[in-house]
Design a protein around this motif. Structure first.
Motif, PDB file in Angstrom:
ATOM      1  N   ILE A 248      32.564  31.037  19.241  1.00 32.28           N
ATOM      2  CA  ILE A 248      31.528  30.848  20.268  1.00 32.28           C
ATOM      3  C   ILE A 248      31.057  29.396  20.298  1.00 32.28           C
ATOM      4  N   GLU A 249      30.803  28.846  19.108  1.00 32.20           N
ATOM      5  CA  GLU A 249      30.237  27.486  19.052  1.00 32.20           C
ATOM      6  C   GLU A 249      31.203  26.416  19.566  1.00 32.20           C
ATOM      7  N   ASN A 250      32.489  26.629  19.312  1.00 33.89           N
ATOM      8  CA  ASN A 250      33.461  25.614  19.747  1.00 33.89           C
ATOM      9  C   ASN A 250      33.985  25.851  21.153  1.00 33.89           C
ATOM     10  N   GLY A 251      33.440  26.868  21.812  1.00 31.44           N
ATOM     11  CA  GLY A 251      33.952  27.179  23.137  1.00 31.44           C
ATOM     12  C   GLY A 251      35.406  27.604  23.096  1.00 31.44           C
ATOM     13  N   SER A 252      35.806  28.286  22.008  1.00 30.09           N
ATOM     14  CA  SER A 252      37.206  28.678  21.884  1.00 30.09           C
ATOM     15  C   SER A 252      37.605  29.731  22.903  1.00 30.09           C
ATOM     16  N   ALA A 253      36.597  30.371  23.521  1.00 31.44           N
ATOM     17  CA  ALA A 253      36.917  31.339  24.567  1.00 31.44           C
ATOM     18  C   ALA A 253      37.743  30.643  25.644  1.00 31.44           C
ATOM     19  N   ASP A 254      37.424  29.365  25.876  1.00 30.24           N
ATOM     20  CA  ASP A 254      38.192  28.592  26.863  1.00 30.24           C
ATOM     21  C   ASP A 254      39.619  28.367  26.383  1.00 30.24           C
ATOM     22  N   ASP A 255      39.763  28.049  25.088  1.00 30.41           N
ATOM     23  CA  ASP A 255      41.104  27.865  24.520  1.00 30.41           C
ATOM     24  C   ASP A 255      41.939  29.118  24.726  1.00 30.41           C
ATOM     25  N   TYR A 256      41.291  30.272  24.459  1.00 33.34           N
ATOM     26  CA  TYR A 256      42.019  31.530  24.561  1.00 33.34           C
ATOM     27  C   TYR A 256      42.425  31.814  26.007  1.00 33.34           C
ATOM     28  N   SER A 257      41.490  31.591  26.937  1.00 34.93           N
ATOM     29  CA  SER A 257      41.832  31.862  28.347  1.00 34.93           C
ATOM     30  C   SER A 257      42.964  30.960  28.813  1.00 34.93           C
ATOM     31  N   GLN A 258      42.911  29.693  28.368  1.00 40.56           N
ATOM     32  CA  GLN A 258      43.964  28.755  28.760  1.00 40.56           C
ATOM     33  C   GLN A 258      45.318  29.218  28.214  1.00 40.56           C
ATOM     34  N   LEU A 259      45.313  29.630  26.943  1.00 38.97           N
ATOM     35  CA  LEU A 259      46.557  30.110  26.333  1.00 38.97           C
ATOM     36  C   LEU A 259      47.081  31.341  27.090  1.00 38.97           C
ATOM     37  N   SER A 260      46.174  32.251  27.431  1.00 38.13           N
ATOM     38  CA  SER A 260      46.593  33.451  28.173  1.00 38.13           C
ATOM     39  C   SER A 260      47.237  33.070  29.496  1.00 38.13           C
ATOM     40  N   ARG A 261      46.596  32.130  30.193  1.00 38.13           N
ATOM     41  CA  ARG A 261      47.161  31.696  31.488  1.00 38.13           C
ATOM     42  C   ARG A 261      48.544  31.085  31.282  1.00 38.13           C
ATOM     43  N   ASP A 262      48.680  30.260  30.222  1.00 38.55           N
ATOM     44  CA  ASP A 262      49.963  29.604  29.977  1.00 38.55           C
ATOM     45  C   ASP A 262      51.042  30.604  29.563  1.00 38.55           C
ATOM     46  N   LEU A 263      50.641  31.638  28.829  1.00 35.52           N
ATOM     47  CA  LEU A 263      51.626  32.664  28.456  1.00 35.52           C
ATOM     48  C   LEU A 263      52.053  33.455  29.698  1.00 35.52           C
ATOM     49  N   ASP A 264      51.123  33.625  30.634  1.00 38.09           N
ATOM     50  CA  ASP A 264      51.485  34.246  31.913  1.00 38.09           C
ATOM     51  C   ASP A 264      52.487  33.367  32.666  1.00 38.09           C
ATOM     52  N   SER A 265      52.204  32.054  32.682  1.00 36.86           N
ATOM     53  CA  SER A 265      53.110  31.123  33.377  1.00 36.86           C
ATOM     54  C   SER A 265      54.477  31.094  32.705  1.00 36.86           C
ATOM     55  N   LEU A 266      54.462  31.229  31.399  1.00 41.88           N
ATOM     56  CA  LEU A 266      55.725  31.263  30.659  1.00 41.88           C
ATOM     57  C   LEU A 266      56.544  32.488  31.073  1.00 41.88           C
ATOM     58  N   PHE A 319      54.763  44.768  22.529  1.00 43.77           N
ATOM     59  CA  PHE A 319      54.472  45.338  21.213  1.00 43.77           C
ATOM     60  C   PHE A 319      55.461  44.817  20.164  1.00 43.77           C
ATOM     61  N   ASP A 320      56.739  44.719  20.566  1.00 45.34           N
ATOM     62  CA  ASP A 320      57.748  44.190  19.641  1.00 45.34           C
ATOM     63  C   ASP A 320      57.431  42.742  19.245  1.00 45.34           C
ATOM     64  N   LEU A 321      57.013  41.958  20.233  1.00 42.49           N
ATOM     65  CA  LEU A 321      56.681  40.561  19.929  1.00 42.49           C
ATOM     66  C   LEU A 321      55.446  40.473  19.040  1.00 42.49           C
ATOM     67  N   TYR A 322      54.501  41.361  19.305  1.00 41.33           N
ATOM     68  CA  TYR A 322      53.303  41.419  18.455  1.00 41.33           C
ATOM     69  C   TYR A 322      53.698  41.678  16.994  1.00 41.33           C
ATOM     70  N   ASN A 349      60.061  31.741  23.189  1.00 37.97           N
ATOM     71  CA  ASN A 349      61.382  31.838  23.810  1.00 37.97           C
ATOM     72  C   ASN A 349      61.680  33.263  24.260  1.00 37.97           C
ATOM     73  N   HIS A 350      61.353  34.210  23.398  1.00 42.10           N
ATOM     74  CA  HIS A 350      61.571  35.618  23.746  1.00 42.10           C
ATOM     75  C   HIS A 350      60.789  35.997  24.995  1.00 42.10           C
ATOM     76  N   TRP A 351      59.548  35.569  25.010  1.00 41.76           N
ATOM     77  CA  TRP A 351      58.668  35.895  26.136  1.00 41.76           C
ATOM     78  C   TRP A 351      59.227  35.286  27.426  1.00 41.76           C
ATOM     79  N   PHE A 352      59.709  34.056  27.316  1.00 41.73           N
ATOM     80  CA  PHE A 352      60.322  33.367  28.455  1.00 41.73           C
ATOM     81  C   PHE A 352      61.566  34.129  28.932  1.00 41.73           C
ATOM     82  N   GLU A 353      62.392  34.541  27.987  1.00 40.48           N
ATOM     83  CA  GLU A 353      63.651  35.241  28.326  1.00 40.48           C
ATOM     84  C   GLU A 353      63.385  36.600  28.975  1.00 40.48           C
TER      85      GLU A 353
END
Ligand code: ZN
Length: 366
Positions: A248-266, A319-322, A349-353
């Motif tokens: 919360i203090e570091n605003g990591s919620a933003d980091d997480y949302s950005q990562l989620s968006r990038d994983l979607d783009s991937l 689930f397999d990637l998890y 790479n797996h996610w991309f493939e």
């Protein structure tokens, strides 16, 4: 995993963090301590960033304190005024220290002669070494078996037992097999399965009850956040209180949302695995957690949004990637930075493939 210096360790004892999850653990230890049934080895097992080091610092200071250890208290005269004596005994609680006696002062200045704190050392280049060495443990056990300088107790603390080399484990085992009177080894552990059975069987295991019903109000008090933010932070940090607070203090919620968006783009093949890695590698240890969290959310999104690319995914792919991520993470503390990069990139790479097949398929049918 951060390295802790002795100075940082002793400073934790005076930190007022209002950590509600310490209380039941201190009560358990108090009962044992005042009944003269204190163990010699304590395995403190809980997730990273749940306050183990702070707990160990408060515990050590308290046992070494002349007031709580009873050195300066007259032996209770049980024949008269039993109720008063009992009340006084009940008030004594391990985890608290007077902060005034000679022992507490030495502790605060980082020079208590009966406290031995150990974490990984730095190498000649100033980098944190991979392991706690056998020499460090030998020094620790030597000190534990020498004469106490203050109230009789000698305490050794090892900040991350997972980091012991094989030889160091054996040296530690010797000390646990033949413990001296009034000695206590406090071993901090993130991952219990990494501790050899031989060590486990000679220690008392102590865990924190990180009940999330109390964690939400605690986080709200600590960071002045609202209930939704607190709940969100807990979800992303596997209920590790200090991690949730930092989140919360570091605003990591933003980091997480950005990562989620990038994983979607991937997944949509709009970013490459290398691009995603280089944009998020600074998250370090948190990257595992965030990625794991992302993959656990995918099955839900598959169900709730039939138009999303997730809906076209093979059923168990996320689930397999998890699972793969967890397996890598389990083996990771022995690994290097290069290995960390290779493993994360392999997942990406797996996610991309997986995405490439969906994109390819969609292009041919629509
Ligand atoms: Zn004291």
């Amino acid at each position: 995993m951060q390295r802790l210096t002795s100075e940082e360790f002793v400073a934790l004892a005076t930190q007022n963090s209002d950590s509600y999850w310490f209380a039941p653990a201190f009560t358990t230890l108090s009962k044992a301590f005042y009944a003269d049934k204190m163990v010699h080895g304590l395995l403190l097992v809980s997730p990273e960033m749940s306050g183990k080091a702070e707990f160990a610092a408060k515990l050590s200071k308290s046992i070494l304190c002349n007031a709580s250890s009873g050195v300066q208290l007259a032996k209770p005269n049980l024949e008269n005024n039993t109720a008063a004596v009992e009340a006084e005994l009940n008030q004594r609680q391990i985890g608290y220290s007077c902060n005034q006696c000679k022992s507490c002062q030495l502790f605060n200045s980082g020079s208590h002669p009966d406290l031995y704190f150990n974490d990984r050392l730095l190498n000649k280049q100033g980098k944190v070494k991979q392991n706690i060495s056998i020499d460090q443990i030998r020094l620790l056990t030597d000190k534990l078996s020498s004469t106490a300088q203050m109230n009789g107790w000698r305490i050794g603390v090892i900040a991350s037992v997972e980091k012991l080399s094989r030889g160091a484990f054996n040296a530690l085992l010797k000390s646990l097999e033949e413990p001296g009177q009034q000695t206590l080894l406090i071993l901090l552990v993130n991952q219990f399965y990494r501790v050899p059975q031989t060590i486990r069987s000679r220690c008392q295991k102590l865990t924190f009850d990180l009940n999330s019903k109390q964690l939400v109000p605690w986080l709200m008090r600590q960071t002045q956040c609202d209930i939704a933010t607190a709940e969100d932070a807990i979800k992303h940090t596997e209920s590790a209180p200090l991690a949730a607070k930092v989140f919360i203090e570091n605003g990591s919620a933003d980091d997480y949302s950005q990562l989620s968006r990038d994983l979607d783009s991937l997944l949509n093949n709009q970013l490459s695995p290398q691009q995603v890695f280089s944009q998020h590698k600074h998250l370090d240890e948190q990257l595992w957690r965030y990625m794991a969290n992302y993959f656990t959310q995918v099955p839900l999104k598959r169900l709730t949004d039939p138009l999303s690319p997730y809906a076209k995914l093979p059923k168990t792919s996320a689930f397999d990637l998890y699972n793969q991520l967890l397996q890598y993470h389990k083996g990771q503390s022995l690994g290097s930075n290069l290995q960390f990069q290779l493993q994360i990139e392999s997942i990406l790479n797996h996610w991309f493939e997986i995405g490439r097949k969906i994109v390819h398929y969609s292009n041919h049918t629509h």
